[in-house]
Design a protein around this motif. Structure first.
Motif, PDB file in Angstrom:
ATOM      1  N   THR A 542     150.045 123.192  93.659  1.00  0.00           N
ATOM      2  CA  THR A 542     148.929 122.955  92.773  1.00  0.00           C
ATOM      3  C   THR A 542     149.524 122.420  91.355  1.00  0.00           C
ATOM      4  OG1 THR A 542     147.837 124.857  93.687  1.00  0.00           O
ATOM      5  CG2 THR A 542     147.081 124.316  91.501  1.00  0.00           C
ATOM      6  N   PRO A 543     150.677 122.881  90.833  1.00  0.00           N
ATOM      7  CA  PRO A 543     151.013 122.637  89.562  1.00  0.00           C
ATOM      8  C   PRO A 543     151.301 121.075  89.562  1.00  0.00           C
ATOM      9  CG  PRO A 543     152.128 124.696  90.073  1.00  0.00           C
ATOM     10  CD  PRO A 543     151.403 124.153  91.318  1.00  0.00           C
ATOM     11  N   TYR A 544     151.448 120.466  90.785  1.00  0.00           N
ATOM     12  CA  TYR A 544     152.063 119.178  90.519  1.00  0.00           C
ATOM     13  C   TYR A 544     150.806 118.167  91.272  1.00  0.00           C
ATOM     14  CZ  TYR A 544     156.149 121.527  90.583  1.00  0.00           C
ATOM     15  OH  TYR A 544     157.203 122.635  90.208  1.00  0.00           O
ATOM     16  N   LEU A 545     149.876 118.480  91.270  1.00  0.00           N
ATOM     17  CA  LEU A 545     148.594 117.599  91.700  1.00  0.00           C
ATOM     18  C   LEU A 545     147.570 117.313  90.681  1.00  0.00           C
ATOM     19  CD1 LEU A 545     146.989 120.217  94.568  1.00  0.00           C
ATOM     20  CD2 LEU A 545     148.899 118.204  94.721  1.00  0.00           C
ATOM     21  N   ASN A 546     147.130 115.826  90.920  1.00  0.00           N
ATOM     22  CA  ASN A 546     146.391 115.225  89.985  1.00  0.00           C
ATOM     23  C   ASN A 546     146.697 115.123  88.545  1.00  0.00           C
ATOM     24  OD1 ASN A 546     144.206 115.322  91.922  1.00  0.00           O
ATOM     25  ND2 ASN A 546     143.966 117.630  91.445  1.00  0.00           N
ATOM     26  N   HIS A 547     148.214 114.801  88.436  1.00  0.00           N
ATOM     27  CA  HIS A 547     148.479 114.350  87.070  1.00  0.00           C
ATOM     28  C   HIS A 547     148.552 112.896  87.053  1.00  0.00           C
ATOM     29  CE1 HIS A 547     149.883 118.148  85.954  1.00  0.00           C
ATOM     30  NE2 HIS A 547     150.329 118.508  87.049  1.00  0.00           N
ATOM     31  N   PRO A 548     148.177 112.287  85.737  1.00  0.00           N
ATOM     32  CA  PRO A 548     148.067 110.913  85.299  1.00  0.00           C
ATOM     33  C   PRO A 548     149.511 110.415  85.160  1.00  0.00           C
ATOM     34  CG  PRO A 548     147.457 112.187  83.334  1.00  0.00           C
ATOM     35  CD  PRO A 548     147.751 113.158  84.329  1.00  0.00           C
ATOM     36  N   VAL A 549     149.738 109.018  85.410  1.00  0.00           N
ATOM     37  CA  VAL A 549     151.045 108.475  85.285  1.00  0.00           C
ATOM     38  C   VAL A 549     151.490 108.448  83.656  1.00  0.00           C
ATOM     39  CG1 VAL A 549     152.633 106.426  85.904  1.00  0.00           C
ATOM     40  CG2 VAL A 549     150.898 107.535  87.497  1.00  0.00           C
ATOM     41  N   VAL A 550     152.014 109.021  83.090  1.00  0.00           N
ATOM     42  CA  VAL A 550     152.463 108.975  81.745  1.00  0.00           C
ATOM     43  C   VAL A 550     153.945 108.670  81.696  1.00  0.00           C
ATOM     44  CG1 VAL A 550     152.623 110.196  79.447  1.00  0.00           C
ATOM     45  CG2 VAL A 550     150.717 110.684  81.064  1.00  0.00           C
ATOM     46  N   ASP A 551     154.382 107.204  81.197  1.00  0.00           N
ATOM     47  CA  ASP A 551     155.631 107.015  81.197  1.00  0.00           C
ATOM     48  C   ASP A 551     156.573 107.890  80.002  1.00  0.00           C
ATOM     49  OD1 ASP A 551     155.498 105.057  83.050  1.00  0.00           O
ATOM     50  OD2 ASP A 551     154.777 103.504  81.690  1.00  0.00           O
ATOM     51  N   ASP A 552     155.667 107.935  78.934  1.00  0.00           N
ATOM     52  CA  ASP A 552     156.647 108.643  77.654  1.00  0.00           C
ATOM     53  C   ASP A 552     156.414 110.067  77.909  1.00  0.00           C
ATOM     54  OD1 ASP A 552     156.750 106.191  76.431  1.00  0.00           O
ATOM     55  OD2 ASP A 552     154.941 106.276  75.301  1.00  0.00           O
ATOM     56  N   ALA A 750     152.548  99.665  94.563  1.00  0.00           N
ATOM     57  CA  ALA A 750     151.054  99.589  94.390  1.00  0.00           C
ATOM     58  C   ALA A 750     150.320 101.041  94.283  1.00  0.00           C
ATOM     59  CB  ALA A 750     150.122  98.820  95.341  1.00  0.00           C
ATOM     60  N   GLU A 751     149.270 100.925  93.720  1.00  0.00           N
ATOM     61  CA  GLU A 751     148.666 102.507  93.603  1.00  0.00           C
ATOM     62  C   GLU A 751     149.386 103.555  92.985  1.00  0.00           C
ATOM     63  OE1 GLU A 751     145.584 102.774  97.003  1.00  0.00           O
ATOM     64  OE2 GLU A 751     147.342 102.167  97.778  1.00  0.00           O
ATOM     65  N   HIS A 752     150.227 103.343  92.018  1.00  0.00           N
ATOM     66  CA  HIS A 752     151.096 104.020  91.375  1.00  0.00           C
ATOM     67  C   HIS A 752     151.949 104.868  92.446  1.00  0.00           C
ATOM     68  CE1 HIS A 752     148.854 103.742  87.218  1.00  0.00           C
ATOM     69  NE2 HIS A 752     149.896 102.786  87.347  1.00  0.00           N
ATOM     70  N   ARG A 775     158.759 116.288  84.310  1.00  0.00           N
ATOM     71  CA  ARG A 775     157.474 116.125  84.240  1.00  0.00           C
ATOM     72  C   ARG A 775     156.903 116.310  85.485  1.00  0.00           C
ATOM     73  NH1 ARG A 775     156.496 109.573  84.224  1.00  0.00           N
ATOM     74  NH2 ARG A 775     157.508 109.880  85.973  1.00  0.00           N
ATOM     75  N   PRO A 776     155.585 116.945  85.448  1.00  0.00           N
ATOM     76  CA  PRO A 776     155.082 117.378  86.802  1.00  0.00           C
ATOM     77  C   PRO A 776     154.563 116.509  87.745  1.00  0.00           C
ATOM     78  CG  PRO A 776     153.751 117.702  85.019  1.00  0.00           C
ATOM     79  CD  PRO A 776     154.677 117.331  84.296  1.00  0.00           C
ATOM     80  N   LEU A 777     154.420 115.247  87.314  1.00  0.00           N
ATOM     81  CA  LEU A 777     154.323 114.251  88.322  1.00  0.00           C
ATOM     82  C   LEU A 777     155.348 113.918  89.495  1.00  0.00           C
ATOM     83  CD1 LEU A 777     152.313 111.907  88.542  1.00  0.00           C
ATOM     84  CD2 LEU A 777     153.981 110.347  87.473  1.00  0.00           C
ATOM     85  N   ARG A 778     154.915 113.927  90.677  1.00  0.00           N
ATOM     86  CA  ARG A 778     155.926 113.990  91.687  1.00  0.00           C
ATOM     87  C   ARG A 778     155.658 112.599  92.546  1.00  0.00           C
ATOM     88  NH1 ARG A 778     158.260 116.251  89.160  1.00  0.00           N
ATOM     89  NH2 ARG A 778     159.129 118.429  89.287  1.00  0.00           N
ATOM     90  N   LYS A 779     156.343 111.517  91.892  1.00  0.00           N
ATOM     91  CA  LYS A 779     156.625 110.337  92.492  1.00  0.00           C
ATOM     92  C   LYS A 779     157.821 109.927  93.038  1.00  0.00           C
ATOM     93  CE  LYS A 779     152.122 109.168  91.524  1.00  0.00           C
ATOM     94  NZ  LYS A 779     151.129 108.614  92.366  1.00  0.00           N
TER      95      LYS A 779
END
Length: 946
Positions: A542-552, A750-752, A775-779
């Motif tokens: 849950t803590p890693y879901l639905n985060h926007p892609v923020v570079d900074d 594609a699609e981040h 950063r909580p984004l997981r890519k």
């Protein structure tokens, strides 16, 4: 908590002191004749652990009788006889022992494994009594049985041969004599030979077997009727898989296993989803009807979908996970291993009992795919072991349309490759469910006892062909003539139980009808399914879901902390002698971490790991030579020159054990990268890194990159934070040591879905690695890491650059150049920047500015436009790269660059400076390389030379 304690006390009450004599008598009986012991006690005794490395106990009765005999002989002038075998039988006795060895080694070659009866079987001389100097006249002669574990020290040759035929040449054929470890072989012999081919299951177990096979057949029949012609890759012909997998799960639960992770291809997958994991039939029917869609992304076909659920077992609640997988057969196996290792590490399990991997294979793929060998090779290594995997082969005896053995493989069985790690291989006839259940129990117990892989090769068939729209008789006419006239596994077993008086035909038909009604009701058909699962058994994403892609993202670390960590990294055990060149690296790093010398790449990278470990972030780094680094830049592991003992300074940072794990991998890309993908998709809070020896070699794992890393999120909504370090740079080392194939990664973007970066300074790699973790984004993060820049005099950063700031997606001009005087802007990335910078400084070209794009995807339009904006008098804008025009970033980034240039200077077009089109990445000649490099740099700077 209280209920669990009461359950444990209830389950162990029979072991109280007053029952000791009874239990000992039962155990003595079990050692001699296992089938004479009640089934619950037999199961208990089978799972007893080894004591002092001995897993096979010896019946005490014979020992006591020998002492009694010695006592009698002490007062006799003539010793009492000890058996009926006289010295005249010695030669034939040797022949008997050779015959026993023959059955153990080659009995499987006469086993009745093929339900179709088409498998060619040649006569085996080692199983002929005449080959061992014996004749029919010896059949009723009593011989010593040696270590043949049939519960008798001696018996007639006839009884011995009958027993060995039942054990080794019935529905089970076992290969195990290739195992070097004698203890393991003796364990198998005791378990296998004691049953004499008769598992002796209770009436209740037989009824349960029939019910599960009925469910397996019932689902396929229902789907075939309701969705006629639709692809489902059904299990028809291999229905015994369902009771096999159920037994593995339930029996593992009795060992206190808390999670099972399953990997399998498409055949039988829908059946496993419904009848093992408890997926609701209504959900499956909606997928067939095309009513279900992913919330985002492309989605995938129903027979590639994963699933998870919790079920109840004798040892309590268990979490089940079926891994998502592509059509690329076998590639899911190392992914499963990585997921299992991550779960075991999370539980602190270094043995492998808490989480069990099950890999389900097809016969053709198991024999044909190289990743199978790689996965086996990993199974006992430090960085990848999981305590043993249960490998199940659904042996349809055909791969798509290929059934000739001399086309399909060069080995006797499809499982031949497995022998490289010496597991027992249980071949079993899938139309004998009791034999299947018996070998399943043995396989699981062996895995738990010895922490090794085990293979179950279930011979079966495909009743419908490769898929339900396929007509198999076109290529296998004889096979399908037999199949079309063959009763189903359920029908055969139901008739067998009716003959035994266990279940009548009408009762077995009633089971089929009851299952059909359960499917129509749409609710889960798995009785053990837990409807309100214990969430502590699995990871919360849950803590890693639905985060926007923020570079900074701010990734700076306070200076006092940097200085403290630098000192701690320099501490080594007393008396530890470091190699001379490594000591120089360590001394320089101490100066760098104290702020007395600018940081190089290795110092910044190691400091990034230290800062994360200080925050208790788990870090795992694997790949070939990662401890030292291919180019001797990391030295995360140092070795005592006195005794070769390793020391890892980074492991001293975290207060929690094993927060930093680093393993030099075997020489594999595909399986190892797949393993790390599985690990990363199971451990979101960690920094998981795989480093290629050279970036070029990553294409050995292209299937992992294409089918999992780049597309796993859009297909299956599976997040992954895996980082790939791919050494990349054109330095005259030829076509195979220059390019990490940047273009291929950009083509997949594609699609981040992932990040592709080319950091060019130590500070940039520090902040980039930290951003990936904090950063909580997981890519997935793909880094074109440097080679020569590791020690380049200009590729340094001050310690202060780690204190403040973040990873910069675009780096501006660093020299004091007046923007109004600039006529040309060169945009580039990676190592070529320093070649351009040095040449520009040498030529004093104040009218040329150089800008670095450090993140190629997601492309930083806004940031690049901000940096270009001050240059208002531009006449020329250039993209420069080292790679040939058809490779590198140009083709896949040009549209992004042109979009930015149009916003900045609409009248300009960006032009290309770099190597021309080429089929190979680089030339093999250093002279030609230098000539090409000089030309592309000159072109970028406007064609001017010194």
């Amino acid at each position: 908590m209280q209920e669990g304690q009461m359950l444990r006390q209830l389950n162990s009450s029979q072991l109280s002191a007053e029952n000791a004599a009874y239990v000992e008598e039962l155990y003595e009986q079990y050692l001699v004749a296992p089938n004479d012991v009640p089934e619950d006690w037999r199961s208990y005794f089978e799972k007893l652990p080894r004591v002092d490395g001995v897993s096979i106990d010896t019946p005490h009765k014979g020992v006591r009788e020998q002492f009694l005999l010695l006592a009698k002989n002490s007062s006799r002038s003539r010793p009492a006889p000890t058996g009926s075998v006289s010295s005249g039988h010695d030669r034939r006795q040797v022949g008997v022992l050779q015959l026993i060895a023959g059955y153990r080694n080659r009995g499987h070659q006469q086993a009745k494994l093929d339900p179709l009866g088409l498998m060619p079987r040649q006569a085996v001389a080692d199983l002929d009594i005449a080959s061992h100097g014996l004749s029919l006249a010896d059949m009723d002669t009593v011989f010593q049985t040696g270590n043949l574990a049939i519960g008798k020290d001696e018996c007639t040759l006839r009884e011995m041969v009958d027993a060995m035929n039942a054990i080794y040449c019935g529905s089970i054929g076992i290969e195990y004599m290739h195992i070097v470890d004698t203890v393991q072989k003796r364990w198998i012999q005791q378990r296998l030979e004691g049953k004499r081919g008769q598992p002796g299951f209770s009436t209740e177990i037989k009824k349960d077997l029939l019910e599960q096979i009925t469910a397996a057949e019932g689902l396929e029949k229902y789907l075939g009727t309701k969705f006629a012609g639709a692809k489902r890759f059904g299990l028809e012909g291999g229905e015994s898989l369902i009771p096999m997998i159920d037994e593995l799960i339930q029996r593992a639960g009795s060992y206190n296993t808390k999670e099972v992770v399953i990997g399998m291809a498409h055949r039988g997958r829908l059946n496993v989803l419904v009848n093992i994991l408890g997926k609701k039939p209504t959900n499956l029917f909606d997928e067939f009807a095309g009513k279900t869609f992913n919330q985002s992304g492309s989605g995938d076909v129903k027979y590639h979908q994963g699933y998870s659920s919790n079920v109840m077992t004798p040892g309590g609640e268990m979490h089940l996970a079926l891994a998502f997988n592509p059509s690329h057969l076998e590639i899911v196996s190392p992914v499963v291993e990585g997921s299992v290792r991550a779960r075991q590490d999370r539980r602190g399990d270094r043995v492998g009992r808490s989480v069990l991997p099950i890999s389900i294979h097809g016969d053709a793929a198991f024999a044909g795919q190289g990743v199978v060998m790689e996965t086996f090779q990993m199974s006992q290594t430090r960085g990848y072991r999981t305590g043993g995997t249960i490998h199940v082969v659904i042996n349809n005896q055909v791969g798509f349309t290929t059934s000739r053995i001399d086309d399909a493989r060069s080995t006797e069985y499809c499982t031949g490759v497995a022998k490289m790690v010496q597991p027992p291989i249980f071949h079993v006839n899938g139309d004998d469910p009791e034999a299947v259940l018996f070998v399943t129990q043995m396989a699981l117990d062996f895995r738990m006892e010895f922490q090794k892989d085990v293979v179950i090769d279930m011979f079966c068939y495909r009743r419908r062909g490769h898929n339900e729209a396929d007509e198999p008789s076109a290529t296998q006419p004889k096979m399908y003539q037999v199949i079309n006239s063959l009763p189903t596994t359920r029908a055969i077993y139901a008739a067998h139980l009716a003959e035994q008086g266990v279940v009548s035909i009408s009762e077995s038909d009633a089971l089929s009808e009851r299952y059909r009604k359960a499917l129509e009701a749409g609710k889960s058909v798995v009785k053990q399914l837990v409807t309100e699962p214990n969430k502590s058994l699995f990871v919360d994403w849950t803590p890693y879901l639905n985060h926007p892609v923020v570079d900074d993202w701010n990734t700076g670390v306070p200076m006092p902390k940097l200085l403290e960590l630098g000192k701690r990294l320099g501490q080594v055990p007393e008396g530890f002698v470091i190699q001379r060149q490594v000591q120089k690296v360590a001394d320089d790093r101490q100066r760098m971490w104290a702020g007395n010398l600018d940081l190089n790449w290795g110092a910044a990278e190691v400091m990034a790991y230290a800062t994360l470990l200080d925050d208790e972030t788990l870090i795992r780094i694997t790949g070939q030579d990662v401890g030292r680094g291919t180019f001797s830049h990391r030295h995360a592991v140092i070795y005592n020159q006195k005794d070769s003992e390793p020391f890892v300074p980074l492991q001293q940072i975290s207060s929690m054990p094993r927060r930093f794990e680093l393993y030099d991998s075997l020489l594999s890309e595909e399986a190892v990268l797949a393993f790390e993908y599985g690990y990363a998709t199971t451990t979101p809070s960690a920094l998981i890194i795989w480093e290629a020896q050279f970036g070029d070699f990553a294409n050995g794992a292209q299937v992992v990159i294409d089918q999992f890393i780049s597309s796993g999120e859009t297909k299956w909504e599976r997040l992954c934070g895996l980082t790939m370090l791919l050494p990349h740079g054109f330095e005259g080392q030829g076509p195979e040591h220059s390019s990490a194939r940047l273009e291929r990664f950009l083509q997949l973007c594609a699609e981040h879905n992932m990040q592709v970066c080319t950091p060019s300074t130590p500070a940039q790699i520090f902040h980039l690695l930290r951003r990936q973790a904090v950063r909580p984004l997981r890519k997935p993060l793909i880094i074109m890491s440097p080679k020569s820049l590791l020690r380049h005099k200009l590729a340094t950063s001050p310690l202060e650059s780690l204190e403040k700031g973040r990873f910069e997606t675009v780096l501006p001009e660093i020299d004091a150049i007046d923007p109004k005087q600039v006529k040309r802007v060169v945009i580039c990335g990676g190592k070529v920047y320093y070649d351009i910078l040095e040449k520009r400084r040498e030529m004093d070209l104040s009218e040329v500015a150089v800008v670095r794009v450090e993140q190629l995807y997601p492309f930083p339009d806004k940031r690049l436009l901000e940096i270009l904006a001050p240059y208002s008098n531009i006449e020329d804008v250039v993209w420069c790269q080292e790679e040939p025009m058809n490779q590198g970033a140009w083709y896949n980034t040009r549209h992004n660059l042109e979009r930015v240039v149009r916003q900045w200077q609409p009248e300009l077009s960006i032009r290309y400076a770099g190597r021309p089109l080429s089929a190979a990445p680089a030339v093999g000649s250093m002279y030609l390389h230098a000539k090409e490099q000089a030309a592309l740099v000159a072109d970028a700077l406007g064609g001017k030379t010194v």
